[in-house]
Enzyme design. Structure first.
Site, short mmCIF file in Angstrom:
data_model
loop_
_atom_site.label_atom_id
_atom_site.label_comp_id
_atom_site.label_asym_id
_atom_site.label_seq_id
_atom_site.Cartn_x
_atom_site.Cartn_y
_atom_site.Cartn_z
N GLU A 149 0.83 -1.22 0.02
CA GLU A 149 -0.06 0.39 0.07
C GLU A 149 0.90 1.43 0.36
OE1 GLU A 149 -2.70 -0.64 3.40
OE2 GLU A 149 -3.83 -2.20 2.28
N GLU A 256 -5.55 -10.62 -1.77
CA GLU A 256 -7.02 -10.42 -0.70
C GLU A 256 -7.81 -10.43 -1.43
OE1 GLU A 256 -5.34 -7.71 1.91
OE2 GLU A 256 -3.70 -8.69 1.64
#
Ligand code: 9MR
Length: 344
Positions: A149, A256
């Site tokens: 991220e 994910e």
């Protein structure tokens, strides 16, 4: 079968597309790519979870037990017991293991606080941490989310965090990849990001970052798109995102996946939410399977049964059904959609 054909012949809704063997054939055997889920040591003690995990999934990602929050103690010592148990479980069940995450802006561990602003001492501790964990699991994991991220949510540059503040906005990313490659030269090192499909500016900034890092010779081995989705997502966006990410020629990890029915705590007014969820799984899985085989690193769901999802633990998350199996461990339409799209 006769019944199904009979129905189709009568012009009724054809059952051949929806009828599924019960229980379904093992996804890990039918799929033409690795199929992953996340795991915690608490799951390993749950026989119903273990039955589903070992039947359908060929790859595991520790949900938190290889993260800094777990591994790095406030006094600077390491804790590897959870990760080691997961390694043993994966090995016993013939599953690949994937590590997450070496460096993540969101993890701001107490052990680093006294080093904040200390220059070389901070940089040395950063390298030591990565060498310790990636070295511990060298040869045990197939790859790592090396940096997680990195892009600001509004797409306006990169995230500010303890790592960028001490090592440089982009240089903390470069160093993380270099240290990880030093620790485990055979691991595939991924840059992992979320909301790439929801936020076009964020996607654009992510793609530019990848371009720059590759041109600097950073050993990026793959790109992860987390795919935390919800059923409001418009058709076509997932296809575009996977195609665009694939253009670098690197392995791609759907890392994910979950598809919320109630983002921000509210049920969305969609006719048949579980069917919409399944349709999005179909789009994502078909886009993934359209990549050349060498780029299909893995297709990972962030949990197995709805009740295993982190989304249900969030405020307003009760009653959400974001995963492939229901409360009772029965496959949902989303599971069948995935199996259809990835199987030979
Ligand atoms: O699902 C994970 C949850 O159990 C952990 O408490 C949390 C913090 O480590 O991380 C969750 O997983 C996140 C993943 O590592 C990165 N993308 C977002 C996921 C959901 O928050």
């Amino acid at each position: 079968l006769t019944g199904a054909l009979g129905l189709a012949a009568c012009g009724g809704r054809t059952e051949t597309a929806t009828a599924q063997p019960n229980p379904p054939r093992p996804l890990r055997e039918t799929a033409r790519c690795p199929i992953g889920t996340c795991v915690g040591t608490d799951h390993i003690g749950d026989p119903a979870w273990v039955a589903l995990a070992t039947r359908h999934f060929s790859q595991l990602t520790p949900e938190f037990e290889m993260k800094m929050e777990y591994v790095l103690q406030p006094d600077g010592s390491f804790r590897f017991d959870g990760g080691d148990r997961i390694v043993a479980f994966a090995r016993a069940n013939g599953q690949r293991l994937y590590g997450t995450t070496l460096i993540w802006y969101e993890q701001d561990p107490a052990a680093f606080h006294p080093l904040d602003g200390s220059g070389k001492r901070f940089a040395d501790a950063y390298r030591s941490y990565i060498l310790a964990i990636a070295g511990r699991y060298r040869g045990q994991v197939v790859g790592w989310d090396t940096v997680n991220e990195p892009v600001a949510e509004d797409g306006n540059g990169l995230r500010q965090c303890i790592w960028s503040r001490n090592l440089g906005q982009e240089d903390y990313i470069v160093r993380a990849f270099e240290h990880a490659a030093e620790a485990d030269p055979n691991a595939l090192l991924f840059l992992n990001e979320y909301n790439l499909e929801h936020l076009p500016r964020k996607q654009a900034t992510f793609l530019k970052l990848v371009e720059r890092l590759l041109s600097r010779g950073v050993p990026i081995g793959g790109l992860g798109t987390q795919s935390h989705l919800d059923i409001s997502l418009k058709s076509g966006v997932l296809t575009q995102t996977i195609r665009r990410l694939g253009e670098f020629g690197l392995p791609i990890h759907v890392s994910e996946l979950d598809i919320s029915l109630k983002p921000h705590g509210f049920n969305l007014p969609v006719g048949d939410p579980l069917q919409r969820q399944a349709d999005l799984v179909t789009e994502l899985a078909e886009a993934f399977m359209a990549l050349p085989q060498r780029q299909r690193f893995a297709f990972t769901a962030w949990g197995i049964r709805d009740r295993d999802s982190w989304l249900l633990r969030r405020p307003g998350g009760t009653g959400d059904r974001p995963l492939l199996f229901d409360e009772a461990g029965e496959p949902k339409a989303a599971f069948h959609a995935l199996q259809r799209a990835v199987s030979a």
